[in-house]
Design an enzyme around this catalytic site. Structure first.
Site, short mmCIF file in Angstrom:
data_model
loop_
_atom_site.label_atom_id
_atom_site.label_comp_id
_atom_site.label_asym_id
_atom_site.label_seq_id
_atom_site.Cartn_x
_atom_site.Cartn_y
_atom_site.Cartn_z
N HIS A 93 0.64 4.88 5.05
CA HIS A 93 1.13 3.69 5.78
C HIS A 93 2.65 3.74 5.83
O HIS A 93 3.31 4.09 4.85
CB HIS A 93 0.61 2.39 5.15
CG HIS A 93 1.13 2.09 3.78
ND1 HIS A 93 2.28 1.36 3.56
CD2 HIS A 93 0.65 2.37 2.54
CE1 HIS A 93 2.48 1.21 2.27
NE2 HIS A 93 1.51 1.82 1.62
N ASP A 105 6.35 4.21 -1.44
CA ASP A 105 5.23 3.41 -0.96
C ASP A 105 5.53 2.91 0.45
O ASP A 105 5.97 1.80 0.64
CB ASP A 105 4.99 2.23 -1.91
CG ASP A 105 3.71 1.47 -1.59
OD1 ASP A 105 2.81 2.07 -0.98
OD2 ASP A 105 3.63 0.29 -1.93
N GLU A 139 -0.48 -1.83 5.84
CA GLU A 139 -1.22 -1.75 4.57
C GLU A 139 -0.75 -2.81 3.60
O GLU A 139 -1.54 -3.40 2.87
CB GLU A 139 -1.04 -0.36 3.95
CG GLU A 139 -1.93 -0.08 2.75
CD GLU A 139 -1.33 -0.53 1.41
OE1 GLU A 139 -2.07 -0.54 0.40
OE2 GLU A 139 -0.12 -0.85 1.37
N GLU A 140 0.56 -3.07 3.58
CA GLU A 140 1.11 -4.05 2.65
C GLU A 140 0.63 -5.47 2.97
O GLU A 140 0.73 -6.36 2.14
CB GLU A 140 2.64 -4.01 2.65
CG GLU A 140 3.24 -2.69 2.19
CD GLU A 140 2.94 -2.34 0.74
OE1 GLU A 140 2.30 -3.16 0.05
OE2 GLU A 140 3.32 -1.24 0.30
N GLU A 166 -1.26 7.18 -1.52
CA GLU A 166 -0.68 5.90 -1.94
C GLU A 166 0.38 6.11 -3.00
O GLU A 166 0.72 7.22 -3.36
CB GLU A 166 -1.78 4.96 -2.45
CG GLU A 166 -2.15 3.87 -1.46
CD GLU A 166 -1.02 2.93 -1.12
OE1 GLU A 166 0.02 2.92 -1.82
OE2 GLU A 166 -1.15 2.18 -0.15
N HIS A 242 8.07 -1.09 -5.24
CA HIS A 242 8.21 -2.35 -4.47
C HIS A 242 9.54 -3.06 -4.73
O HIS A 242 9.60 -4.29 -4.73
CB HIS A 242 7.05 -3.31 -4.77
CG HIS A 242 5.82 -3.01 -3.97
ND1 HIS A 242 4.73 -3.86 -3.93
CD2 HIS A 242 5.48 -1.96 -3.19
CE1 HIS A 242 3.79 -3.35 -3.16
NE2 HIS A 242 4.22 -2.18 -2.70
#
Length: 794
Positions: A93, A105, A139-140, A166, A242
């Site tokens: 993603h 990510d 995706e998030e 991922e 993140h």
């Protein structure tokens, strides 16, 4: 690396933002077209931009429903010139969470996929099956884009297996932590093809237990596409996952190369495998798999493992029964002594667990939780030494008072047998329950038993000689080495998670529990040495001294939990939402309104370390719960309320905000339906992210709605949560809810609230929010945005 640098240079790529929907998509298309121009005649490349709209319910985070509109997928199919009936999917993603460049990510995975597409397309040898590369753009937003692809795209029907790429950390090795469901041939494909294997069924069983508050597109392909697959994730350095620190320069070239080598090899293998076309024939059966120090992977069918486990346990029980029953005249006495040692071993473990958890609770209560977050060795010195000392103390007391004047050699022998009995019982029980991780117990039964049989003659004739000790340690080397390796992997994954697991669970209690379990496992076959040695007083005093000194230092606050170190930051996470709230009555009148900056600390410490820097954030502004409103009248972006206590978040008064793109919410119609039901139809338009909260009043019930499969899914606590998002543009969102209602409902039948979240653009951060963010210390990662909240009664 060039692909990775260019994607992350775009900045945060939040769903609905121009960065995600335009810039990232255009960059991907440009690279794909360049690859297509240089591909050989052996292949055909097809490209499709999908913008699906759909809805589904999921039991993640306590359960909620998701609705998406006009989100973006970039789909590429590489196939032989004559086409292919079957395909393998590779998924990454390109979107990111707000306020993070999202290098690991998941930009690095998309970069790897671009390079793999480039490599495969230049091959002169055609593939047997197609490879579909899905660059998914949402995706998030809790797995929306993968759902849109697997349930709506025409190419999805040809997919027989998938690889999902991922991240739960930044760089390092990529761990295979989920496979299947069933389909052991997929694991075998990874075992055969991967050049740098790193896989563990232990990680799979931990992840699928729900202990880790995370999920991946693997779930969507499994549950909505009925497709088996392999889930891989980078797990190193989860402290900056993140956050703004998730930048491309923190991912080593070796890490990218390693991932590329592995995924390319596995995709090539699957795309040329006859089993892919007949995958349904190889579906049945689970598989036990684990890597050995990252050198190679052992994998075998779970049914084979079951047989091996039961045979190993049976041999151990046969050995133990033979020891107990010889000579027959002393069988009862031997049995009593064996079970006494068994009970004492378990008692020592229980006492150790209780003692160490008491220490962990004490540390949490006095406000010193997470002292080990930046200094992991502190957790070992504090809880590891306490655990080891407790075990030694219990057995020292037993030796001194209960086994006084008994033969030390005999005691050493019987406590070895007690540990063997514990592991044999654990092996049998875990195997019976179908737990694949039972292979660990097999190690702890087979190796010690073989060691004991080899050195039995030396021990019985000469006792605990140096030769005996060396042979004993050599025999135990393999299980101890593997257990240390596995323990480090588990700690590497879990320790950073403790910094983002909410305010409900004391992280020191969790980590202390893990350390006690590891200590019990590693000490199980050394308890016998406590009885063989003349004295363990020096060891006990040393361990106790280290524990006491560490505890004093922890209590003094010398170990600050967080770090702003440029090379290796370990920040405290905090979320801030500048919120304007309005509460309406049944007639639509505003009966209450307020504005403030709602502050959530993402770990157990809350804001205790922040108050010295921002004094107005203190205990006097704790967030109150609006009891009459769903989810306490607060604008949760996701239904994670159960992870955060209201006493550990704050509502700092601030001026009202006036977004340039306000939300519009209106009731379109109210229809009376059969069986005392009422259907309410609504229209909503606003920013790319909207949360909807529903609470039926007493006597009413939400029976059906136009979302998901039509069956409402309640979140923890009984309220209903709907997560809505859209791409760059979308038509107004229309939905209806149907409620059964009592004949008399003067106070309405349902409370419905809607929150608009502004994650990017000019409405994202107010001047007051920016000013507050600038005052926070540099060891914090602060993610802030603006939002509005409106509660209505119907």
């Amino acid at each position: 690396r060039g692909y990775l640098d260019n994607i992350t240079a775009i900045g945060p790529r939040t769903v609905g933002s121009p960065e995600n929907e335009v810039l990232a998509v255009n960059y991907l298309l440009k690279q794909i077209r360049a690859i297509e121009r240089e591909s050989t005649d052996a292949h055909k490349i097809s490209v499709d931009i999908q913008r699906p709209t759909g809805s589904f319910s999921i039991d993640f985070l306590g359960g909620f429903t998701s609705y998406y509109a006009n989100i973006t997928n970039v789909v590429v199919k590489l196939e032989p010139r004559n086409g292919a009936e079957h395909a393998v999917l590779s998924n990454c993603h390109f979107d990111s969470v707000p306020n993070s460049p999202g290098a690991s990510d998941d930009a690095v995975s998309c970069a790897v996929m671009l390079e793999i597409l480039n490599t495969l397309s230049k091959s002169s040898e055609p593939l047997q099956h197609a490879v579909i590369f899905l660059f998914n753009g949402a995706e998030e937003n809790i797995l929306q884009a993968s759902h849109g692809f697997i349930t709506q795209h025409e190419w999805a029907k040809s997919i027989r297996a998938f690889i999902n790429l991922e991240a739960a950390g930044v760089g390092g090795k990529e761990l295979v932590f989920q496979t299947g469901p069933e389909n052991p041939w997929l694991v075998q494909a990874y075992v055969i093809a991967a050049k740098h294997p790193f896989a563990s069924v232990v990680a799979q069983e931990i992840f699928q237990s729900g202990i880790i508050p995370a999920d991946t597109d693997f779930r969507i392909y499994r549950d909505f596409g009925n497709v088996p697959g392999i889930d891989l994730a980078f797990i190193e350095n989860g402290y900056i996952y993140h956050t703004k620190y998730d930048t491309s320069d923190r991912i080593s070239t070796d890490s990218i190369q390693r991932a590329g080598d592995n995924i390319l090899a596995v995709l090539e293998y699957l795309a040329t495998s006859d089993k892919l076309a007949k995958s349904s024939e190889y579906r049945h059966g689970n598989v036990v798999f684990f890597d050995v120090l990252g050198l190679f992977v052992l994998a075998y069918p779970a049914r084979v493992g079951t047989i091996m486990n039961f045979i190993t346990a049976a041999i151990a029980f046969l050995y133990l029964s033979k020891k107990v029953l010889q000579p027959k005249t002393r069988a009862i006495n031997n049995l009593k002594k064996c079970f006494t040692a068994f009970g004492l071993t378990l008692l020592s473990w229980v006492c150790t667990l209780v003692a160490v958890l008491v220490v962990a609770v004490f540390v949490s209560v006095i406000g010193r939780a997470l002292s080990w977050y930046t200094h992991f060795y502190v957790s070992v010195f504090l809880y590891g030494t306490a655990a080891a000392a407790s075990i030694i103390l219990v057995h020292m007391l037993a030796k001194k008072f209960f086994y006084k004047n008994m033969n030390e050699q005999y005691l050493g022998d019987i406590f070895f047998d007690a540990s063997l009995m514990i592991w044999s019982i654990a092996l049998a029980v875990m195997t019976q329950l179908g737990i694949c991780s039972a292979f660990i117990c097999t190690f702890w039964v087979a190796f010690p038993l073989l060691t004991k049989l080899m050195i039995h003659k030396e021990f019985s004739q000469k006792g605990a000689t140096m030769k005996f000790v060396m042979m004993y340690l050599l025999g135990m080397f393999a299980p101890y080495l593997y257990m240390m390796y596995l323990s480090w992997t588990v700690f590497e994954m879990f320790t950073p998670i403790m910094g983002r697991s909410g305010s409900e669970i004391p992280p020191d209690v969790v980590l202390a529990g893990f350390i006690v379990v590891i200590t019990m496992i590693l000490s199980s076959y050394f308890i016998n040495f406590i009885y063989l040695l003349k004295s363990t007083k020096t060891t006990l005093i040393t361990l106790s001294t280290v524990f006491v000194v560490t505890l004093i230092l922890v209590c003094s606050g010398i170990f600050f939990p967080y770090s702003s170190d440029v090379a290796n930051p370990k920040p405290k996470r905090i979320f801030l939402q500048h919120t304007s709230r309005r509460f309406h009555d049944l007639d639509g009148n505003v009966i209450k309104s307020d504005s403030g900056i709602w502050i959530n600390g993402f770990d157990y410490n809350g804001i205790s370390h922040v108050t010295p820097h921002v004094p107005e954030i203190n205990d006097t502004i704790r967030t109150p719960c609006e009891e009459q409103a769903p989810f306490c009248g607060l604008p949760w972006i996701l239904p994670v309320h159960f992870m955060f206590r209201l006493v550990k978040n704050w509502y700092l008064p601030a001026p009202e905000i006036f977004p340039r793109s306000p939300i519009h919410f209106r009731l379109l119609s109210k229809e009376l339906m059969p069986w005392n039901s009422v259907r309410l139809s609504f229209e909503v338009s606003g920013p790319s992210h909207i949360s909807l909260y529903i609470r039926p009043h007493k006597g009413s019930a939400l029976s059906t709605w136009s979302l998901g499969d039509g069956v409402p899914v309640a979140s923890l606590g009984g309220d209903y949560f709907v997560f809505y998002s859209h791409g760059l543009q979308a038509a107004p969102w229309h939905f209806w809810v149907e409620l059964t209602a009592p004949e008399k409902h003067s106070d309405g039948i349902v409370s419905l609230a809607v929150a608009a979240h502004y994650f990017f653009g000019e409405d994202q951060k107010s001047p007051e929010l920016i000013a507050l963010l600038e005052r926070f210390p540099n060891w914090m990662f602060s993610s802030g945005w603006s939002c509005t909240y409106d509660l209505f009664v119907f």
